[in-house]
Scaffold this active site. Structure first.
Site, PDB file in Angstrom:
ATOM      1  N   PHE A  78      -1.662  16.463   3.203  1.00  0.00           N
ATOM      2  CA  PHE A  78      -1.902  15.823   1.914  1.00  0.00           C
ATOM      3  C   PHE A  78      -0.586  15.800   1.139  1.00  0.00           C
ATOM      4  CE2 PHE A  78      -3.441  14.922  -2.277  1.00  0.00           C
ATOM      5  CZ  PHE A  78      -4.491  14.063  -2.031  1.00  0.00           C
TER       6      PHE A  78
ATOM      7  N   GLU B   7       0.848  -1.192   0.000  1.00  0.00           N
ATOM      8  CA  GLU B   7       0.000   0.000   0.000  1.00  0.00           C
ATOM      9  C   GLU B   7       0.883   1.242   0.000  1.00  0.00           C
ATOM     10  OE1 GLU B   7      -2.549   1.616  -0.781  1.00  0.00           O
ATOM     11  OE2 GLU B   7      -4.066   1.018   0.666  1.00  0.00           O
ATOM     12  N   ASP B   8       0.394   2.305  -0.630  1.00  0.00           N
ATOM     13  CA  ASP B   8       1.163   3.546  -0.656  1.00  0.00           C
ATOM     14  C   ASP B   8       1.063   4.298   0.667  1.00  0.00           C
ATOM     15  OD1 ASP B   8      -1.512   4.232  -1.046  1.00  0.00           O
ATOM     16  OD2 ASP B   8      -1.138   5.575  -2.729  1.00  0.00           O
TER      17      ASP B   8
ATOM     18  N   ARG C 173       2.322  11.888  -9.658  1.00  0.00           N
ATOM     19  CA  ARG C 173       2.772  10.518  -9.356  1.00  0.00           C
ATOM     20  C   ARG C 173       4.241  10.293  -9.729  1.00  0.00           C
ATOM     21  NH1 ARG C 173      -1.586   7.349  -7.983  1.00  0.00           N
ATOM     22  NH2 ARG C 173      -3.570   7.865  -8.948  1.00  0.00           N
TER      23      ARG C 173
ATOM     24  N   ASP D 122      -4.157   6.187   5.614  1.00  0.00           N
ATOM     25  CA  ASP D 122      -4.735   7.473   5.994  1.00  0.00           C
ATOM     26  C   ASP D 122      -5.864   7.210   6.984  1.00  0.00           C
ATOM     27  OD1 ASP D 122      -5.857  10.032   6.126  1.00  0.00           O
ATOM     28  OD2 ASP D 122      -5.524  10.440   4.019  1.00  0.00           O
TER      29      ASP D 122
END
Length: 189
Positions: free
Chosen positions: A160, A107-108, A173, A111
């Site tokens: 963010f 997973e990146d 990205r 959150d």
């Protein structure tokens, strides 16, 4: 702000670099070694969560000194927004069964934890031999659901971020670092 960052059009919406390229690459190599040691002679199946984890997963796979296989899933809880909608949808499922496999979910970012817990539940019901999680980033914040991770690259503030696979409205990205987006930036234009 990094020298020249403000002068490059691609970077006008960014506030600052949070994790530079060199630090990212060193930590990914370290994670690759730790995960390889954990799996030993077992061949894990890496399941990357698209689209955010694709850069991290590619670098992580190259840092793992073992035979492995890769698969991808695509899920959405954000759409074009910067905050989760609270509804998780599978957009692309795995191409083959995982029963009896040693699955490493890649997973990146963790959150809210909502997407991750949904995916873990979906994958657990498919009876893998084991299911572990590696996340590049985990935000330091209260989560709407508990989110466990076996390996985490970096703990970050509740801001963010984009870069190294992470985006806002499909942009940023390709940055080789992780950066904080300006709160007042007009993105997507």
């Amino acid at each position: 702000m990094a020298e020249g960052l403000r002068d490059i059009p691609l970077h006008r919406g960014l506030d600052r670099i949070l994790i530079d390229e060199e630090t990212l690459q060193a930590r990914v190599r370290e994670l690759g070694r730790e995960i390889s040691e954990y799996y030993g002679d077992r061949s894990p199946l890496l399941v990357g969560v698209l689209t955010g984890a694709f850069v991290f997963m590619a670098d992580l796979a190259r840092a793992m000194a073992m035979p492995l296989r890769v698969e991808f899933m695509a899920v959405s809880s954000y759409g074009q927004a910067t905050q989760t909608s609270g509804v998780v949808r599978i957009l692309k499922d795995l191409d083959r069964p995982i029963e009896g496999e040693h699955v490493l979910l890649v997973e990146d970012i963790i959150d809210s934890g909502l997407t991750l817990e949904y995916l873990i539940d979906v994958l657990q019901r498919r009876n893998p031999a084991s299911l572990r999680l590696v996340a590049l980033l985990r935000k330091n914040k209260p989560r709407s659901v508990p989110a466990r991770a076996d390996w985490v690259g970096f703990e970050i503030p509740d801001e963010f971020v984009v870069g190294y696979g992470l985006d806002v409205a499909g942009r940023y990205r390709n940055l080789p670092f992780v950066a904080v987006v300006k709160p007042d930036a007009v993105l997507g234009k």
